[in-house]
Scaffold this motif. Structure first.
Motif, PDB file in Angstrom:
ATOM      1  N   TYR A 123     -54.539  30.264  56.806  1.00 24.18           N
ATOM      2  CA  TYR A 123     -53.352  29.450  56.523  1.00 24.18           C
ATOM      3  C   TYR A 123     -53.649  27.966  56.699  1.00 24.18           C
ATOM      4  O   TYR A 123     -54.410  27.573  57.598  1.00 24.18           O
ATOM      5  CB  TYR A 123     -52.195  29.813  57.458  1.00 24.18           C
ATOM      6  N   THR A 124     -53.023  27.153  55.867  1.00 27.00           N
ATOM      7  CA  THR A 124     -53.019  25.702  56.040  1.00 27.00           C
ATOM      8  C   THR A 124     -51.578  25.282  56.296  1.00 27.00           C
ATOM      9  O   THR A 124     -50.693  25.554  55.469  1.00 27.00           O
ATOM     10  CB  THR A 124     -53.549  24.980  54.795  1.00 27.00           C
ATOM     11  N   PHE A 125     -51.355  24.660  57.421  1.00 29.90           N
ATOM     12  CA  PHE A 125     -50.011  24.228  57.808  1.00 29.90           C
ATOM     13  C   PHE A 125     -49.901  22.715  57.666  1.00 29.90           C
ATOM     14  O   PHE A 125     -50.588  21.968  58.350  1.00 29.90           O
ATOM     15  CB  PHE A 125     -49.716  24.653  59.250  1.00 29.90           C
ATOM     16  N   ASP A 126     -49.041  22.291  56.763  1.00 30.28           N
ATOM     17  CA  ASP A 126     -48.764  20.866  56.540  1.00 30.28           C
ATOM     18  C   ASP A 126     -47.464  20.533  57.263  1.00 30.28           C
ATOM     19  O   ASP A 126     -46.373  20.801  56.764  1.00 30.28           O
ATOM     20  CB  ASP A 126     -48.637  20.592  55.036  1.00 30.28           C
ATOM     21  N   TYR A 127     -47.610  19.955  58.445  1.00 29.31           N
ATOM     22  CA  TYR A 127     -46.433  19.668  59.272  1.00 29.31           C
ATOM     23  C   TYR A 127     -45.519  18.639  58.627  1.00 29.31           C
ATOM     24  O   TYR A 127     -44.294  18.793  58.626  1.00 29.31           O
ATOM     25  CB  TYR A 127     -46.882  19.185  60.647  1.00 29.31           C
ATOM     26  N   ASP A 128     -46.099  17.574  58.069  1.00 31.83           N
ATOM     27  CA  ASP A 128     -45.285  16.495  57.527  1.00 31.83           C
ATOM     28  C   ASP A 128     -44.403  16.967  56.372  1.00 31.83           C
ATOM     29  O   ASP A 128     -43.297  16.455  56.184  1.00 31.83           O
ATOM     30  CB  ASP A 128     -46.181  15.349  57.046  1.00 31.83           C
ATOM     31  N   HIS A 129     -44.893  17.925  55.593  1.00 36.30           N
ATOM     32  CA  HIS A 129     -44.113  18.423  54.460  1.00 36.30           C
ATOM     33  C   HIS A 129     -43.522  19.806  54.720  1.00 36.30           C
ATOM     34  O   HIS A 129     -42.946  20.417  53.822  1.00 36.30           O
ATOM     35  CB  HIS A 129     -44.967  18.444  53.191  1.00 36.30           C
ATOM     36  N   GLN A 130     -43.678  20.281  55.956  1.00 40.60           N
ATOM     37  CA  GLN A 130     -43.072  21.548  56.392  1.00 40.60           C
ATOM     38  C   GLN A 130     -43.458  22.699  55.466  1.00 40.60           C
ATOM     39  O   GLN A 130     -42.608  23.465  55.004  1.00 40.60           O
ATOM     40  CB  GLN A 130     -41.550  21.411  56.490  1.00 40.60           C
ATOM     41  N   GLN A 131     -44.762  22.820  55.193  1.00 44.03           N
ATOM     42  CA  GLN A 131     -45.259  23.847  54.288  1.00 44.03           C
ATOM     43  C   GLN A 131     -46.384  24.645  54.943  1.00 44.03           C
ATOM     44  O   GLN A 131     -47.259  24.083  55.598  1.00 44.03           O
ATOM     45  CB  GLN A 131     -45.775  23.227  52.992  1.00 44.03           C
ATOM     46  N   LEU A 132     -46.352  25.954  54.710  1.00 46.02           N
ATOM     47  CA  LEU A 132     -47.412  26.850  55.160  1.00 46.02           C
ATOM     48  C   LEU A 132     -48.027  27.464  53.902  1.00 46.02           C
ATOM     49  O   LEU A 132     -47.336  28.142  53.129  1.00 46.02           O
ATOM     50  CB  LEU A 132     -46.836  27.934  56.070  1.00 46.02           C
ATOM     51  N   ARG A 133     -49.320  27.218  53.697  1.00 43.20           N
ATOM     52  CA  ARG A 133     -49.967  27.646  52.452  1.00 43.20           C
ATOM     53  C   ARG A 133     -51.078  28.659  52.727  1.00 43.20           C
ATOM     54  O   ARG A 133     -51.807  28.551  53.710  1.00 43.20           O
ATOM     55  CB  ARG A 133     -50.541  26.443  51.710  1.00 43.20           C
ATOM     56  N   ARG A 134     -51.177  29.612  51.815  1.00 45.63           N
ATOM     57  CA  ARG A 134     -52.257  30.610  51.907  1.00 45.63           C
ATOM     58  C   ARG A 134     -52.483  31.224  50.536  1.00 45.63           C
ATOM     59  O   ARG A 134     -51.540  31.710  49.904  1.00 45.63           O
ATOM     60  CB  ARG A 134     -51.911  31.718  52.899  1.00 45.63           C
ATOM     61  N   ALA A 135     -53.715  31.186  50.055  1.00 50.36           N
ATOM     62  CA  ALA A 135     -54.126  31.835  48.801  1.00 50.36           C
ATOM     63  C   ALA A 135     -53.213  31.467  47.637  1.00 50.36           C
ATOM     64  O   ALA A 135     -52.809  32.323  46.853  1.00 50.36           O
ATOM     65  CB  ALA A 135     -54.158  33.351  48.996  1.00 50.36           C
TER      66      ALA A 135
END
Length: 232
Positions: free
Chosen positions: A142-154
């Motif tokens: 997972y990549t968690f982008d705190y500033d944009h409140q997004q959790l990304r995976r695949a």
């Protein structure tokens, strides 16, 4: 900062509207849930305050519609009830706080200001988007982008609420390290009261669901201690 207050008691509603407006928070007042929904649809608000027991549409039903709208607006519930089940239901729906009548107006104001501070980072508000120092965390796949409140995976992106983001950031900053319940509560909710603890449990459960696709990532309960986000 503009507030939507939905309260069927005209005396209490009028007093709160006048008080909050005087304190620098322009407030629209609706006297039932249906009227409150229409106001929410027609206007932009930074925070909502919903009475639970109302005619035409109760506060919980109204909050569900607000959450289904996709707008990440903080919600405070007002109620004469003190049942723990009602409190838990409110948090599960996505409420940010729960105030039992009768209450002190100054206390309500402090709760409003604390919640608004937690919601300070929103996509598109300028502050986060223009920041030079971004907060990107890698947790397993997972990549968690705190500033944009997004959790990304695949290639999939999950939009997190402000509280989910604050909590996940705290876990990421202490990856593979235990965090006490009291510390997490004080850092994010401001105090470690019973109601805030139940709210945190709801959000921890939501984070587990967001992270369940990677078996190497675990958000563990530490009995009698707190939590630990594990990633190999």
């Amino acid at each position: 900062m503009k507030i939507l207050l939905v309260e069927d008691d005209p005396n209490l509603g009028g007093l709160l509207q006048e008080y909050l407006t005087h304190k620098g928070y322009p407030t629209d007042l609706a006297t039932d849930g249906q009227q409150g929904w229409q106001a929410f649809v027609d206007n932009e608000y930074d925070l909502c305050i919903f009475d639970v027991m109302m005619p035409r549409k109760d506060g919980f039903s109204l909050a569900k519609e607000v959450r289904m709208s996709g707008k990440d607006v903080p919600i405070i519930f007002l109620t004469a009830k003190s049942m723990k089940e009602d409190t838990i239901q409110g948090f599960r729906i996505g409420g940010d706080d729960y105030v039992t009548k009768p209450f002190d107006q100054d206390e309500l104001l402090l709760r409003i200001e604390a919640i608004l501070r937690r919601y300070r980072r929103q996509p598109g508000n300028g502050a986060a988007d223009s920041a030079v120092d971004t907060h990107i965390y890698q947790v397993g796949s997972y990549t968690f982008d705190y500033d944009h409140q997004q959790l990304r995976r695949a290639g999939d992106t999950t939009r997190l609420t402000s509280k989910e983001s604050e909590l996940l950031k705290l876990f990421c900053q202490n990856l593979n390290q235990p965090i006490s319940r009291s510390y997490a509560l004080k850092m994010i909710w401001g105090d470690d009261s019973y109601f805030n603890a139940r709210s945190m449990d709801v959000y921890v459960t939501k984070l587990r669901k967001h992270l369940r696709e990677d078996p190497d990532v675990q958000l563990m309960n530490l009995h009698g201690e707190g939590f630990k986000l594990m990633s190999s």
